[in-house]
Design an enzyme around this catalytic site. Structure first.
Site, PDB file in Angstrom:
ATOM      1  N   GLY A   1      44.402   6.868 -19.011  1.00 31.90           N
ATOM      2  CA  GLY A   1      43.112   6.252 -18.425  1.00 31.90           C
ATOM      3  C   GLY A   1      41.712   6.608 -19.250  1.00 31.90           C
ATOM      4  O   GLY A   1      40.573   6.279 -19.134  1.00 31.90           O
TER       5      GLY A   1
ATOM      6  N   ASN B   1      33.953   4.597 -29.373  1.00 27.89           N
ATOM      7  CA  ASN B   1      33.856   3.675 -28.433  1.00 27.89           C
ATOM      8  C   ASN B   1      32.640   4.478 -27.296  1.00 27.89           C
ATOM      9  O   ASN B   1      32.950   5.062 -26.508  1.00 27.89           O
ATOM     10  CB  ASN B   1      34.768   2.989 -27.632  1.00 27.89           C
ATOM     11  CG  ASN B   1      34.789   2.221 -26.722  1.00 27.89           C
ATOM     12  OD1 ASN B   1      33.529   1.919 -26.135  1.00 27.89           O
ATOM     13  ND2 ASN B   1      35.581   1.169 -26.493  1.00 27.89           N
TER      14      ASN B   1
ATOM     15  N   GLU C   1      38.144  16.478 -23.090  1.00 23.63           N
ATOM     16  CA  GLU C   1      38.124  17.647 -22.237  1.00 23.63           C
ATOM     17  C   GLU C   1      36.621  18.588 -22.389  1.00 23.63           C
ATOM     18  O   GLU C   1      36.202  19.092 -21.355  1.00 23.63           O
ATOM     19  CB  GLU C   1      39.158  18.788 -22.830  1.00 23.63           C
ATOM     20  CG  GLU C   1      40.517  18.603 -22.194  1.00 23.63           C
ATOM     21  CD  GLU C   1      41.709  18.839 -22.937  1.00 23.63           C
ATOM     22  OE1 GLU C   1      42.055  18.580 -23.916  1.00 23.63           O
ATOM     23  OE2 GLU C   1      42.497  19.643 -22.116  1.00 23.63           O
TER      24      GLU C   1
ATOM     25  N   ARG D   1      32.299  11.423 -34.848  1.00 23.22           N
ATOM     26  CA  ARG D   1      31.924  10.104 -34.807  1.00 23.22           C
ATOM     27  C   ARG D   1      32.669   9.651 -33.604  1.00 23.22           C
ATOM     28  O   ARG D   1      33.853   9.801 -33.075  1.00 23.22           O
ATOM     29  CB  ARG D   1      32.855   9.169 -35.888  1.00 23.22           C
ATOM     30  CG  ARG D   1      32.341   7.952 -35.969  1.00 23.22           C
ATOM     31  CD  ARG D   1      33.110   7.306 -37.264  1.00 23.22           C
ATOM     32  NE  ARG D   1      32.518   6.103 -37.593  1.00 23.22           N
ATOM     33  CZ  ARG D   1      33.115   5.288 -38.444  1.00 23.22           C
ATOM     34  NH1 ARG D   1      33.947   5.685 -39.257  1.00 23.22           N
ATOM     35  NH2 ARG D   1      32.586   3.998 -38.495  1.00 23.22           N
ATOM     36  N   ILE D   2      31.872   8.754 -32.807  1.00 25.57           N
ATOM     37  CA  ILE D   2      32.306   8.302 -31.410  1.00 25.57           C
ATOM     38  C   ILE D   2      32.886   6.833 -31.666  1.00 25.57           C
ATOM     39  O   ILE D   2      32.239   5.982 -32.118  1.00 25.57           O
ATOM     40  CB  ILE D   2      30.935   8.113 -30.204  1.00 25.57           C
ATOM     41  CG1 ILE D   2      30.553   9.623 -30.072  1.00 25.57           C
ATOM     42  CG2 ILE D   2      31.545   7.590 -29.032  1.00 25.57           C
ATOM     43  CD1 ILE D   2      31.487  10.765 -29.734  1.00 25.57           C
TER      44      ILE D   2
ATOM     45  N   LYS E   1      36.804  13.378 -33.504  1.00 27.32           N
ATOM     46  CA  LYS E   1      37.340  14.489 -32.975  1.00 27.32           C
ATOM     47  C   LYS E   1      37.853  14.548 -31.590  1.00 27.32           C
ATOM     48  O   LYS E   1      38.706  15.334 -31.260  1.00 27.32           O
ATOM     49  CB  LYS E   1      35.981  15.501 -32.706  1.00 27.32           C
ATOM     50  CG  LYS E   1      35.456  16.093 -34.062  1.00 27.32           C
ATOM     51  CD  LYS E   1      34.512  17.182 -33.904  1.00 27.32           C
ATOM     52  CE  LYS E   1      34.136  18.041 -34.977  1.00 27.32           C
ATOM     53  NZ  LYS E   1      33.015  18.981 -34.786  1.00 27.32           N
ATOM     54  N   GLY E   2      37.493  13.622 -30.789  1.00 30.16           N
ATOM     55  CA  GLY E   2      38.344  13.619 -29.570  1.00 30.16           C
ATOM     56  C   GLY E   2      37.468  14.260 -28.315  1.00 30.16           C
ATOM     57  O   GLY E   2      36.679  15.158 -28.371  1.00 30.16           O
TER      58      GLY E   2
END
Ligand code: MOS
Length: 734
Positions: free
Chosen positions: A463, A626, A700, A623-624, A696-697
């Site tokens: 998700g 999306n 969480e 960096r994002i 990076k992700g």
């Protein structure tokens, strides 16, 4: 040329999800299905003295009742039951293995029938006699028996001396209760009996290859004879990292009946799986009068089962985050007669940082210092544990941009000093920190001459948006429109991927795609150069990109060959490549994400009702990929944090060792009315060290710190410090 990376790209699987075309584990239509219903123990400890299934077996439509006495064979060695993310220490739970009862809610029989309703009815007719044994389910009763977990093990300086010499001290104990994940989708497996002992298992899981290996070990199956598929997951939050008992039972049923079987757990039964462990946290902070920390002690006692030692880094965040010459940490586990605790969104950090950031707020009050200012005075550009720099750390900007957007400068420091009509207004803040991990992931790309590409990998999308970001990266690196990319995930026969967790999938999978796309580019360049009078003659791989369906020179747009021409000319109709990402594994840098969370609460003075009216979460996570799915990720995390602060609590009746609120009517989670204005800010954080795309992700980091920021806001509103979560209205009145 379109660049998809970094844009607000809607989910590529959005339509499939809202139309119901996306199938979940319990929804795959297979003919000749039998249905299972689980019977769970009603006592927490003892043994099964007798199971009488005769009445159940007489019900028309009942096919079998499996118990530890008549089930098909399963492996006996602990190693066979250790999945990829099982705790190192201990003996994993085995359903229907023997007569031993280890926790209330343990599966002890599986009724199999032609219809689910028949199975469920027949389950009510199975008679069970127990031999009961003494048990304990209350952490506070076991805290003195808690034993020390090795990590974290890097104390600094002399905490005792520094704490004694501190100008200002704060010491307190905080508590986080047991929380259950409660994803919307119930745990379910549909196992198809393919003949000749071959099985296809549709499972709700965060890792198809983890489940596949586990089932092969448990049932001694050859890898080719068991396939696990999970294209969509309706939420998991960590509950699907380890294979859960339902999948073992569903396979047992299929093996016993030699027939396809579906098993869907009930909401109540899901409380017999893992959970966020109840944790007692003790913080002792000593500061100099100027507001610099000089002594940190952080101790935690968390719950695990009698048979496995699950623990996560809980206290180490205090060691990492703030400058302090002296620091000491201790993590302990207490054994209770409950299932093994498990990962739940930001395991360890959601709890440990809640305690740390609550204590920091209390220290700020004691120092008469603004809470943001205290954090800035203790700010560290280096990982304080390992004494190394970060690959990037824009936490200072998080504080600045978050405070600006929130209007923090208008805060009156005195508790109970801000009001809105009959409500007290409180403003609180906290820091968040999480890891930026990467794992080996392989991706396959098949490019066809019509300019379409299929990207595949065994990773799950729980998700989070994995389908979408992989499509974006493929589109950009292959120079194709997004519509021309198809992503296939969640099948154990696809290229290697670890469980979807730890916030590592976005960085890992996107680099797997980029690495594989480079191989495609190499091949296309070779084909283009082989053409007569090729405009790319002499071009090196680094000199060309794939863009707008062409192999193009970076230096001269005029030098280009269309992908279709290059492939047609060489009579190649498909190019297939598969590569694994690579990343530096050295310890020269710390890899973390950070956040600053600002919260406004309004508290009804008479009733104690708390409303979270505004949240600003400023995130530094590289960096994002999306901005749209990233925003949703963090918003969802903030909602999780609101639940943690104000609602969520698994309640035990310790006289019976049973959960009292094993349903989502009485286990409260935030509903729409509890969620108001959430603003998410992504702080610019270039990172050239962590990986080539600087990713990076985000899975969480968004929950870490939220509960503390809310607790701190409640204190600011009311002058009352509640140190045991959730902060319910009765606690405000006591
Ligand atoms: Mo997450 S708790 O790693 O699914």
């Amino acid at each position: 040329m379109v660049n998809y990376i970094g844009t607000a790209t809607p989910r590529v699987d959005g339509r499939a999800k809202v139309t119901g075309e996306a199938k979940y584990a319990g929804e795959f239509n297979i003919s000749g299905l039998a249905y299972g219903s689980v019977i769970e123990s009603t006592i927490p400890k003892g043994r099964i003295a007798r199971i009488d299934t005769s009445e159940a077996l007489r019900v028309e439509g009942v096919l079998d009742v499996l118990t530890h006495e008549n089930r098909p064979r399963m492996a006996g060695a602990d190693d066979a039951w250790k999945d990829d993310v099982a705790p190192e220490e201990g003996s994993p739970f085995r359903p229907l293995y023997d007569d031993k009862i280890r926790f209330s809610g343990q599966p002890i029989a599986l009724v199999l029938a032609e219809e689910w309703e028949i199975a469920r009815y027949a389950a009510s007719l199975v008679r069970i006699e127990y031999e009961k044994q003494p048990f304990v389910t209350d952490l506070y009763n076991q805290r003195d028996q808690a034993f020390v977990v090795k990590k974290p093990d890097k104390p600094r300086g002399n905490v005792k001396r520094a704490y004694a010499a501190a100008d200002v001290r704060h010491e307190a104990e905080y508590f986080i209760p047991t929380e259950n994940h409660n994803p919307m989708e119930l745990f379910a497996s549909t196992v198809t009996w393919d003949g000749g002992g071959k099985l296809t298992v549709y499972d709700k899981t965060q890792g198809v290859q983890n489940v596949q290996r586990y089932l092969c070990n448990v049932f001694k199956k050859k890898a080719d004879d068991l396939r696990v598929i999970s294209p969509f997951v309706g939420g998991a939050f960590g509950s699907g990292l380890r294979p859960q008992y339902h999948v073992v039972l569903a396979v047992l049923g299929a093996l016993a009946l030699k027939r396809s079987v579906r098993l869907v757990l009930t909401r109540q039964q899901m409380y017999g799986l893992g959970y966020r462990p109840a944790t007692i946290e003790r913080l002792a902070l000593g500061a100099k009068a100027d507001g610099t920390l000089d002594a940190i002690t952080h101790e935690a006692i968390a719950v695990t089962s009698q048979f496995e030692d699950f623990s996560r880094n809980d206290t180490g965040w205090s060691a990492l985050l703030y400058r302090s010459a002296n620091a000491n940490y201790l993590h302990r586990l207490a054994r209770l007669d409950v299932p093994t605790s498990s990962d739940m969104r930001a395991p360890g950090a959601a709890t440990g940082v809640y305690a740390l950031e609550s204590a920091m707020d209390e220290l700020a009050v004691a120092l008469n210092l603004d809470p943001v200012e205290l954090r800035l005075r203790c700010y560290s550009d280096r990982d304080q544990n390992e004494d190394v720099p970060y690959t990037s750390k824009q936490l200072r900007e998080c504080y600045r941009q978050g405070a600006d957007a929130f209007g923090w400068d208008k805060r009156k420091p005195e508790p109970r000093s801000m009001r809105d009509g009959s409500e007290l207004v409180g403003w609180g803040m906290a820091t968040g920190v999480w890891e930026a991990l990467q794992m080996p992931v392989a991706a396959r790309i098949v490019l066809t001459a019509n300019g379409h590409a299929e990207v595949s990998c065994a990773a799950s999308d729980i998700g989070t948006g994995t389908y979408t970001i992989m499509a974006q990266v493929a589109a950009d690196t292959l120079g194709l429109p997004l519509e021309n990319i198809t992503v296939k995930l969640g099948d154990s026969t696809l290229p290697q991927a670890p469980v979807e967790g730890g916030s590592w999938m976005a960085a890992s999978a996107s680099h797997a795609v980029a690495t594989t796309a480079k191989e495609i580019r190499k091949e296309l360049l070779a084909l283009a150069k082989a053409m007569k009078n090729s405009p790319l003659a002499g071009a090196k791989l680094e000199d060309v990109v794939l863009a707008d369906g062409k192999v193009v020179s970076k230096h001269d747009e005029g030098r280009a060959v269309s992908i279709a021409d290059a492939m047609r000319h060489a009579a190649v109709d498909r190019i297939e490549k598969q590569k694994t990402n690579s990343f530096p594994d050295d310890t020269s840098h710390a890899r973390n994400t950070h956040s600053a969370v600002f919260v406004e609460v309004k508290v009804d003075e008479q009733l104690g009702v708390i409303r979270v009216t505004r949240v600003v979460s400023a995130i530094a996570a590289g960096r994002i990929l999306n901005t749209q799915t990233a925003h949703s990720q963090v918003m969802g995390s903030v909602v999780g944090g609101i639940g943690m602060a104000l609602h969520e609590e698994t309640l035990y009746d310790h006289r019976f060792g049973r959960i009292m609120n094993a349903n989502i009517a009485e286990y409260h989670v935030p509903v729409n009315a509890d969620v108001q204005d959430i603003k998410v800010i992504f702080v610019d954080e270039p990172d050239e060290v962590i990986n080539p795309l600087g990713i990076k992700g985000l899975g969480e980091i968004g929950i870490v710190g939220v509960a503390a920021a809310i607790a701190n806001a409640v204190y600011h509103a009311t002058g009352k410090r509640v140190r045991d979560l959730p902060i319910t209205l009765d606690k405000l009145q006591r």
